[in-house]
Design a protein around this motif. Structure first.
Motif, PDB file in Angstrom:
ATOM      1  N   VAL A 244       0.842  -1.203   0.000  1.00 31.17           N
ATOM      2  CA  VAL A 244       0.000   0.000   0.000  1.00 31.17           C
ATOM      3  C   VAL A 244       0.875   1.250   0.000  1.00 31.17           C
ATOM      4  O   VAL A 244       0.604   2.208  -0.730  1.00 31.17           O
ATOM      5  N   ASP A 245       1.939   1.244   0.794  1.00 29.70           N
ATOM      6  CA  ASP A 245       2.841   2.394   0.848  1.00 29.70           C
ATOM      7  C   ASP A 245       3.511   2.626  -0.503  1.00 29.70           C
ATOM      8  O   ASP A 245       3.661   3.775  -0.948  1.00 29.70           O
ATOM      9  N   VAL A 246       3.892   1.557  -1.163  1.00 30.24           N
ATOM     10  CA  VAL A 246       4.516   1.660  -2.491  1.00 30.24           C
ATOM     11  C   VAL A 246       3.510   2.229  -3.491  1.00 30.24           C
ATOM     12  O   VAL A 246       3.835   3.125  -4.276  1.00 30.24           O
ATOM     13  N   HIS A 247       2.277   1.730  -3.450  1.00 32.17           N
ATOM     14  CA  HIS A 247       1.246   2.203  -4.373  1.00 32.17           C
ATOM     15  C   HIS A 247       0.936   3.685  -4.144  1.00 32.17           C
ATOM     16  O   HIS A 247       0.871   4.465  -5.109  1.00 32.17           O
ATOM     17  N   VAL A 248       0.764   4.078  -2.909  1.00 29.71           N
ATOM     18  CA  VAL A 248       0.493   5.486  -2.589  1.00 29.71           C
ATOM     19  C   VAL A 248       1.656   6.352  -3.070  1.00 29.71           C
ATOM     20  O   VAL A 248       1.453   7.405  -3.679  1.00 29.71           O
ATOM     21  N   GLY A 249       2.871   5.902  -2.846  1.00 27.37           N
ATOM     22  CA  GLY A 249       4.047   6.652  -3.295  1.00 27.37           C
ATOM     23  C   GLY A 249       4.084   6.818  -4.805  1.00 27.37           C
ATOM     24  O   GLY A 249       4.398   7.902  -5.322  1.00 27.37           O
ATOM     25  N   LYS A 250       3.740   5.758  -5.521  1.00 29.53           N
ATOM     26  CA  LYS A 250       3.707   5.842  -6.985  1.00 29.53           C
ATOM     27  C   LYS A 250       2.645   6.814  -7.457  1.00 29.53           C
ATOM     28  O   LYS A 250       2.844   7.553  -8.423  1.00 29.53           O
ATOM     29  N   ARG A 251       1.513   6.824  -6.767  1.00 28.25           N
ATOM     30  CA  ARG A 251       0.439   7.742  -7.142  1.00 28.25           C
ATOM     31  C   ARG A 251       0.827   9.200  -6.844  1.00 28.25           C
ATOM     32  O   ARG A 251       0.473  10.101  -7.601  1.00 28.25           O
ATOM     33  N   ILE A 252       1.575   9.425  -5.758  1.00 30.62           N
ATOM     34  CA  ILE A 252       2.078  10.770  -5.475  1.00 30.62           C
ATOM     35  C   ILE A 252       3.001  11.207  -6.615  1.00 30.62           C
ATOM     36  O   ILE A 252       2.858  12.297  -7.169  1.00 30.62           O
ATOM     37  N   ARG A 253       3.953  10.343  -6.964  1.00 29.51           N
ATOM     38  CA  ARG A 253       4.902  10.653  -8.040  1.00 29.51           C
ATOM     39  C   ARG A 253       4.155  10.883  -9.356  1.00 29.51           C
ATOM     40  O   ARG A 253       4.427  11.837 -10.076  1.00 29.51           O
ATOM     41  N   HIS A 254       3.202  10.023  -9.649  1.00 27.22           N
ATOM     42  CA  HIS A 254       2.415  10.128 -10.885  1.00 27.22           C
ATOM     43  C   HIS A 254       1.744  11.487 -10.996  1.00 27.22           C
ATOM     44  O   HIS A 254       1.858  12.179 -12.005  1.00 27.22           O
TER      45      HIS A 254
END
Length: 127
Positions: A5-15
């Motif tokens: 979940v942390d990885v996914h949230v981080g990717k969405r922030i970057r995106h």
């Protein structure tokens, strides 16, 4: 070890940050933290607290739910049976090249953009 979940949230922030053309430094400044912390959030190395995620969502002009979109999409047996070359990667907008392409596409005047879209669709059908 990082949590998915942390990885996914981080990717969405970057995106979202890339999509609007914001640097890590600019986002960090708006949220009131150092850019290194943004780096850690984007890689999933550090977990984003609820209040910090709220601040990031405001800075990026998206609802908090944006960061969780696409995470719980289970893969059905039908989807698993589709050949990989006919599917789009789940994290296509996590790719910098794809985001640059989207930005460039929307910078083209609308009438030319429609023609480019039609060309791309025809080319994908014959490929």
């Amino acid at each position: 070890m990082t949590h998915p979940v942390d990885v996914h949230v981080g990717k969405r922030i970057r995106h979202r940050r890339w999509l609007i053309g914001m640097t890590q430094q600019q986002l960090a400044g708006q949220v009131g933290i150092k850019f290194q912390q943004i780096q850690k959030y984007e890689t999933g190395a550090n977990r984003v607290s609820a209040s910090r995620l709220w601040d990031i969502a405001e800075a990026l002009d998206v609802p908090v739910s944006f960061f969780f979109e696409g995470f719980d999409a289970p893969v059905s047996e039908d989807e698993a049976a589709v050949p990989a070359e006919t599917t789009v990667p789940a994290d296509i907008l996590g790719d910098k090249e794809a985001l640059d392409l989207v930005r460039s596409y929307y910078a083209i005047p609308e009438n030319q953009r429609r023609r480019l879209f039609e060309l791309a669709r025809v080319l994908s059908e014959v490929a």
